[in-house]
Design a protein around this motif. Structure first.
Motif, PDB file in Angstrom:
ATOM      1  N   SER A 153       0.845  -1.187   0.000  1.00 45.85           N
ATOM      2  CA  SER A 153       0.000   0.000   0.000  1.00 45.85           C
ATOM      3  C   SER A 153       0.884   1.241   0.000  1.00 45.85           C
ATOM      4  O   SER A 153       2.106   1.146   0.008  1.00 45.85           O
ATOM      5  N   VAL A 154       0.252   2.403  -0.038  1.00 47.66           N
ATOM      6  CA  VAL A 154       0.967   3.673   0.098  1.00 47.66           C
ATOM      7  C   VAL A 154       0.313   4.458   1.228  1.00 47.66           C
ATOM      8  O   VAL A 154      -0.798   4.145   1.654  1.00 47.66           O
ATOM      9  N   MET A 155       1.013   5.471   1.731  1.00 39.29           N
ATOM     10  CA  MET A 155       0.406   6.325   2.755  1.00 39.29           C
ATOM     11  C   MET A 155      -0.846   6.989   2.194  1.00 39.29           C
ATOM     12  O   MET A 155      -0.855   7.456   1.051  1.00 39.29           O
ATOM     13  N   ALA A 156      -1.891   7.033   2.984  1.00 35.03           N
ATOM     14  CA  ALA A 156      -3.140   7.654   2.540  1.00 35.03           C
ATOM     15  C   ALA A 156      -2.997   9.174   2.503  1.00 35.03           C
ATOM     16  O   ALA A 156      -2.247   9.759   3.280  1.00 35.03           O
ATOM     17  N   SER A 157      -3.737   9.797   1.597  1.00 33.45           N
ATOM     18  CA  SER A 157      -3.819  11.260   1.552  1.00 33.45           C
ATOM     19  C   SER A 157      -4.958  11.701   2.473  1.00 33.45           C
ATOM     20  O   SER A 157      -5.790  10.889   2.900  1.00 33.45           O
ATOM     21  N   PHE A 158      -5.033  13.004   2.751  1.00 31.68           N
ATOM     22  CA  PHE A 158      -6.143  13.494   3.565  1.00 31.68           C
ATOM     23  C   PHE A 158      -7.478  13.195   2.881  1.00 31.68           C
ATOM     24  O   PHE A 158      -8.438  12.767   3.532  1.00 31.68           O
ATOM     25  N   ASP A 159      -7.563  13.422   1.576  1.00 38.81           N
ATOM     26  CA  ASP A 159      -8.824  13.174   0.857  1.00 38.81           C
ATOM     27  C   ASP A 159      -9.264  11.721   0.984  1.00 38.81           C
ATOM     28  O   ASP A 159     -10.454  11.426   1.141  1.00 38.81           O
ATOM     29  N   GLN A 160      -8.293  10.813   0.913  1.00 37.37           N
ATOM     30  CA  GLN A 160      -8.624   9.388   1.043  1.00 37.37           C
ATOM     31  C   GLN A 160      -9.107   9.070   2.456  1.00 37.37           C
ATOM     32  O   GLN A 160     -10.070   8.317   2.634  1.00 37.37           O
ATOM     33  N   LEU A 161      -8.446   9.646   3.478  1.00 41.19           N
ATOM     34  CA  LEU A 161      -8.874   9.418   4.860  1.00 41.19           C
ATOM     35  C   LEU A 161     -10.261  10.029   5.087  1.00 41.19           C
ATOM     36  O   LEU A 161     -11.114   9.424   5.745  1.00 41.19           O
ATOM     37  N   TYR A 162     -10.497  11.205   4.529  1.00 41.49           N
ATOM     38  CA  TYR A 162     -11.795  11.870   4.691  1.00 41.49           C
ATOM     39  C   TYR A 162     -12.914  11.021   4.072  1.00 41.49           C
ATOM     40  O   TYR A 162     -13.976  10.844   4.666  1.00 41.49           O
ATOM     41  N   ASP A 163     -12.644  10.489   2.874  1.00 37.07           N
ATOM     42  CA  ASP A 163     -13.638   9.615   2.233  1.00 37.07           C
ATOM     43  C   ASP A 163     -13.901   8.374   3.081  1.00 37.07           C
ATOM     44  O   ASP A 163     -15.047   7.906   3.195  1.00 37.07           O
ATOM     45  N   ALA A 164     -12.825   7.824   3.685  1.00 36.61           N
ATOM     46  CA  ALA A 164     -12.978   6.636   4.534  1.00 36.61           C
ATOM     47  C   ALA A 164     -13.797   6.976   5.785  1.00 36.61           C
ATOM     48  O   ALA A 164     -14.638   6.182   6.224  1.00 36.61           O
ATOM     49  N   TRP A 165     -13.548   8.161   6.352  1.00 33.30           N
ATOM     50  CA  TRP A 165     -14.337   8.604   7.521  1.00 33.30           C
ATOM     51  C   TRP A 165     -15.815   8.729   7.134  1.00 33.30           C
ATOM     52  O   TRP A 165     -16.696   8.276   7.860  1.00 33.30           O
ATOM     53  N   ARG A 166     -16.084   9.304   5.966  1.00 35.93           N
ATOM     54  CA  ARG A 166     -17.473   9.442   5.510  1.00 35.93           C
ATOM     55  C   ARG A 166     -18.123   8.075   5.313  1.00 35.93           C
ATOM     56  O   ARG A 166     -19.348   7.947   5.417  1.00 35.93           O
ATOM     57  N   LEU A 169     -15.211   4.963   8.825  1.00 32.71           N
ATOM     58  CA  LEU A 169     -13.970   4.609   9.534  1.00 32.71           C
ATOM     59  C   LEU A 169     -13.859   5.407  10.832  1.00 32.71           C
ATOM     60  O   LEU A 169     -13.965   6.634  10.833  1.00 32.71           O
ATOM     61  N   ASP A 170     -13.668   4.696  11.941  1.00 33.86           N
ATOM     62  CA  ASP A 170     -13.555   5.305  13.266  1.00 33.86           C
ATOM     63  C   ASP A 170     -12.308   4.734  13.930  1.00 33.86           C
ATOM     64  O   ASP A 170     -12.211   3.530  14.131  1.00 33.86           O
ATOM     65  N   TRP A 171     -11.345   5.599  14.223  1.00 36.52           N
ATOM     66  CA  TRP A 171     -10.071   5.095  14.754  1.00 36.52           C
ATOM     67  C   TRP A 171      -9.468   6.130  15.700  1.00 36.52           C
ATOM     68  O   TRP A 171      -9.277   7.277  15.328  1.00 36.52           O
ATOM     69  N   CYS A 172      -9.177   5.692  16.920  1.00 36.74           N
ATOM     70  CA  CYS A 172      -8.775   6.641  17.962  1.00 36.74           C
ATOM     71  C   CYS A 172      -7.296   7.030  17.882  1.00 36.74           C
ATOM     72  O   CYS A 172      -6.910   8.096  18.358  1.00 36.74           O
ATOM     73  N   ASN A 173      -6.459   6.174  17.327  1.00 41.46           N
ATOM     74  CA  ASN A 173      -5.025   6.473  17.290  1.00 41.46           C
ATOM     75  C   ASN A 173      -4.692   7.401  16.131  1.00 41.46           C
ATOM     76  O   ASN A 173      -5.169   7.209  15.020  1.00 41.46           O
ATOM     77  N   ALA A 174      -3.843   8.381  16.395  1.00 42.90           N
ATOM     78  CA  ALA A 174      -3.439   9.327  15.352  1.00 42.90           C
ATOM     79  C   ALA A 174      -2.383   8.688  14.451  1.00 42.90           C
ATOM     80  O   ALA A 174      -1.508   7.956  14.912  1.00 42.90           O
ATOM     81  N   GLY A 175      -2.475   8.986  13.144  1.00 41.80           N
ATOM     82  CA  GLY A 175      -1.532   8.389  12.193  1.00 41.80           C
ATOM     83  C   GLY A 175      -1.051   9.396  11.165  1.00 41.80           C
ATOM     84  O   GLY A 175      -1.730  10.380  10.856  1.00 41.80           O
ATOM     85  N   TRP A 176       0.139   9.121  10.635  1.00 45.05           N
ATOM     86  CA  TRP A 176       0.703   9.955   9.569  1.00 45.05           C
ATOM     87  C   TRP A 176      -0.147   9.856   8.303  1.00 45.05           C
ATOM     88  O   TRP A 176      -0.693   8.797   7.993  1.00 45.05           O
ATOM     89  N   LEU A 177      -0.199  10.968   7.543  1.00 46.00           N
ATOM     90  CA  LEU A 177      -0.744  10.971   6.189  1.00 46.00           C
ATOM     91  C   LEU A 177       0.367  11.398   5.230  1.00 46.00           C
ATOM     92  O   LEU A 177       1.417  11.893   5.657  1.00 46.00           O
ATOM     93  N   SER A 178       0.114  11.230   3.937  1.00 39.44           N
ATOM     94  CA  SER A 178       1.178  11.434   2.943  1.00 39.44           C
ATOM     95  C   SER A 178       1.692  12.871   2.883  1.00 39.44           C
ATOM     96  O   SER A 178       2.797  13.116   2.403  1.00 39.44           O
ATOM     97  N   ASP A 179       0.905  13.838   3.343  1.00 33.02           N
ATOM     98  CA  ASP A 179       1.376  15.230   3.301  1.00 33.02           C
ATOM     99  C   ASP A 179       2.209  15.611   4.528  1.00 33.02           C
ATOM    100  O   ASP A 179       2.624  16.759   4.660  1.00 33.02           O
ATOM    101  N   GLY A 180       2.464  14.639   5.440  1.00 31.63           N
ATOM    102  CA  GLY A 180       3.264  14.916   6.632  1.00 31.63           C
ATOM    103  C   GLY A 180       2.438  15.360   7.826  1.00 31.63           C
ATOM    104  O   GLY A 180       2.977  15.641   8.891  1.00 31.63           O
TER     105      GLY A 180
END
Length: 226
Positions: A153-166, A169-180
């Motif tokens: 896989s590759v690091m997710a972008s914010f747009d990809q994470l936002y779509d997953a949240w919509r 997707l519910d996840w309590c731990n903070a994680g890196w995204l591709s933009d740093g």
């Protein structure tokens, strides 16, 4: 009369595909004064670049001028112009890779005239949180990048994470995204995850030191069959 004015247009600004697929990023150019439209395509230079997250840098993808064609980096052997008509500068990408996701700029240059259009290539796939066996918050940005690669896989972008949240997707731990940036998606607010009275959404920790800061990571992958 200031002579011909060049206009570059993308009929669609968002294109969807999947890993292993083929896609055409649309781009056409027009002259406002059509008397010079047939002045010969040898003067026209078409350049496709990929925009990076900070929008300051651009990655060269493909350049065409007359019979000259040049593709760059991982795009070599996978990109060409469609050229279905004299004014067609659409880019064909074959055997799409996860890294191809993102925003592309089509630039057409003719003499002193030039204009651009931007097209986004979205991939259908899934975002998943990842933390190493050592436990949570053990990855700096570069280790997180490698960890996603090891999961195909590759690091997710914010747009990809936002779509997953919509999509729930519910996840309590903070994680890196591709933009740093470091973020996490919450659909059900609760005490350990920013408080019970907070609004559902993607929580943003901001940008952190890519070498020293340690978090989990959100990865993105796409099936070959779409």
């Amino acid at each position: 009369e200031n002579g011909p004015r060049l206009l570059v247009v993308a009929e669609q600004t968002k294109i969807f595909s999947h890993r292993g697929g083929n896609v055409t990023l649309p781009c056409k150019f027009y002259h406002e004064h059509t008397s010079t439209a047939g002045s010969g395509t040898h003067k026209i230079r078409v350049k496709w670049t990929k925009l990076t997250y900070d929008y300051l840098k651009e990655m060269d993808v493909f350049v065409a001028m007359g019979h000259h064609r040049k593709s760059y980096g991982s795009y070599q052997g996978r990109v060409s112009l469609r050229e279905s008509s004299e004014n067609d500068a659409s880019l064909i990408i074959t055997n799409i890779m996860l890294e191809d996701y993102g925003r592309y700029k089509c630039e057409v240059i003719e003499g002193l005239e030039d204009d651009t259009a931007v097209v986004t290539l979205n991939l259908e796939g899934v975002v998943f949180p990842y933390s190493p066996r050592l436990g949570r918050y053990n990855l700096n940005f570069h280790e997180a990048q490698r960890a996603c690669a090891e999961q195909d896989s590759v690091m997710a972008s914010f747009d990809q994470l936002y779509d997953a949240w919509r999509s729930g997707l519910d996840w309590c731990n903070a994680g890196w995204l591709s933009d740093g940036s470091v973020q996490y998606p919450i659909t059900k607010p609760r005490e350990p995850c920013g408080g019970r009275n907070t609004v559902p959404g993607v929580r943003n920790y901001g940008f952190w030191d890519k070498d020293k800061s340690r978090y989990d990571v959100f990865c993105f992958t796409s099936n070959f069959n779409g």
